[in-house]
Design a protein around this motif. Structure first.
Motif, PDB file in Angstrom:
ATOM      1  N   GLN A   5     -30.540  -9.811 -20.781  1.00 18.90           N
ATOM      2  CA  GLN A   5     -31.701 -10.537 -20.265  1.00 18.90           C
ATOM      3  C   GLN A   5     -32.875  -9.596 -20.041  1.00 18.90           C
ATOM      4  N   THR A   6     -32.586  -8.383 -19.661  1.00 16.13           N
ATOM      5  CA  THR A   6     -33.662  -7.404 -19.464  1.00 16.13           C
ATOM      6  C   THR A   6     -34.400  -7.152 -20.773  1.00 16.13           C
ATOM      7  N   LEU A  11     -39.080  -8.231 -24.442  1.00 17.67           N
ATOM      8  CA  LEU A  11     -39.601  -8.756 -25.714  1.00 17.67           C
ATOM      9  C   LEU A  11     -40.639  -9.844 -25.469  1.00 17.67           C
ATOM     10  N   TYR A  12     -40.342 -10.764 -24.559  1.00 15.29           N
ATOM     11  CA  TYR A  12     -41.316 -11.816 -24.233  1.00 15.29           C
ATOM     12  C   TYR A  12     -42.562 -11.208 -23.592  1.00 15.29           C
ATOM     13  N   GLY A  13     -42.355 -10.177 -22.762  1.00 15.37           N
ATOM     14  CA  GLY A  13     -43.489  -9.522 -22.127  1.00 15.37           C
ATOM     15  C   GLY A  13     -44.413  -8.854 -23.131  1.00 15.37           C
ATOM     16  N   MET A  19     -38.991 -12.514 -32.161  1.00 19.31           N
ATOM     17  CA  MET A  19     -37.956 -11.482 -32.175  1.00 19.31           C
ATOM     18  C   MET A  19     -36.936 -11.732 -31.055  1.00 19.31           C
ATOM     19  N   ALA A  20     -37.442 -12.153 -29.903  1.00 17.78           N
ATOM     20  CA  ALA A  20     -36.551 -12.445 -28.779  1.00 17.78           C
ATOM     21  C   ALA A  20     -35.608 -13.594 -29.118  1.00 17.78           C
TER      22      ALA A  20
END
Length: 244
Positions: A5-6, A11-13, A19-20
């Protein structure tokens, strides 16, 4: 394999949402546990690459402002009386002329389908990841002959910085001296920055009278015609009747 999850949050950040999602989707890929790190990573990168290309194509098509965004070269009608060269149209659809910074001049009577073919070639250019701008000549000249403020500069950049500029309704009527000068500036800049598609009811031989017959007319015509493919659409029946 369980996703972190980290890692997903990072990736979303970084706005790598495709890609996420590909990273998460690998949990469902049969045999993923037997893949090497490089194989799994390549799948994720390919998903991001494809997603960005799709988004770029969508953005280019939206920004072009086509009068007919659904036009497609595969749908061009080759009715015998239109006398269109199919081999030439296929060649143009491959966009080599854009890479070479050549122009396309499309002539024919009102309703012959000039605008539609221009948009079809423009869509093909967007699909090849070239930037395109569609404009009717009266609207372009109205924008370029107002007070030269910041908005005027933005308008001019839109017509000079794109890879392909489509100018529809070219020289429907005689233009004023100031308009002819602005037109020359656009045409001159496109020698360095990209290509033109021009849709006109008149052949280049008839443009002089519309441009004022002087040196500016000579300059505009020379800069366009010497590196252009000219397509003339024949036929007495308009496309509106053919598809009606």
């Amino acid at each position: 394999m369980s996703v972190s999850q980290t890692t997903m949050d990072k990736l979303y950040g970084m706005r790598l949402s495709v890609m996420a999602q590909a990273y998460r989707d690998q949990e469902e890929v049969p045999g993923v546990a037997d893949m090497t790190f490089d194989e799994r990573f390549a799948m994720i990168v390919d998903a991001e690459w494809d997603g960005r290309r799709i988004n770029k194509r969508t953005r280019l098509l939206r920004q072009a402002g086509f009068s007919d965004p659904e036009a497609n070269v595969i749908d061009i009608r080759y009715d015998a009386d239109r006398k269109l060269d199919k081999a030439k149209m296929v060649e143009l659809s491959n966009c080599g002329w854009v890479k070479a910074r050549r122009n396309v001049v499309i002539t024919g009577a009102s309703g012959a389908g000039k605008s539609w073919i221009a948009c079809a070639l423009g869509v093909a250019a967007c699909n090849a990841f070239y930037s395109v701008r569609y404009v009717r000549m009266p609207e372009m000249l109205d924008e370029l002959t107002v007070a030269k403020d910041e908005e005027w500069l933005k308008s001019k950049k839109r017509y000079t910085k794109c890879d392909v500029l489509i100018v529809d309704d070219w020289l429907l009527e005689k233009i004023r001296g100031e308009q002819a000068r602005e037109l020359l500036e656009i045409v001159e800049s496109r020698l360095r920055t990209g290509s033109l598609i021009i849709c006109s009811q008149f052949s280049p031989a008839g443009w002089h009278a519309k441009l004022g017959e002087g040196a500016i007319a000579d300059a505009v015509i020379d800069r366009i015609v010497y590196r252009s493919d000219v397509i003339h659409i024949e036929g007495d029946e308009s496309m509106r009747k053919r598809i009606g």
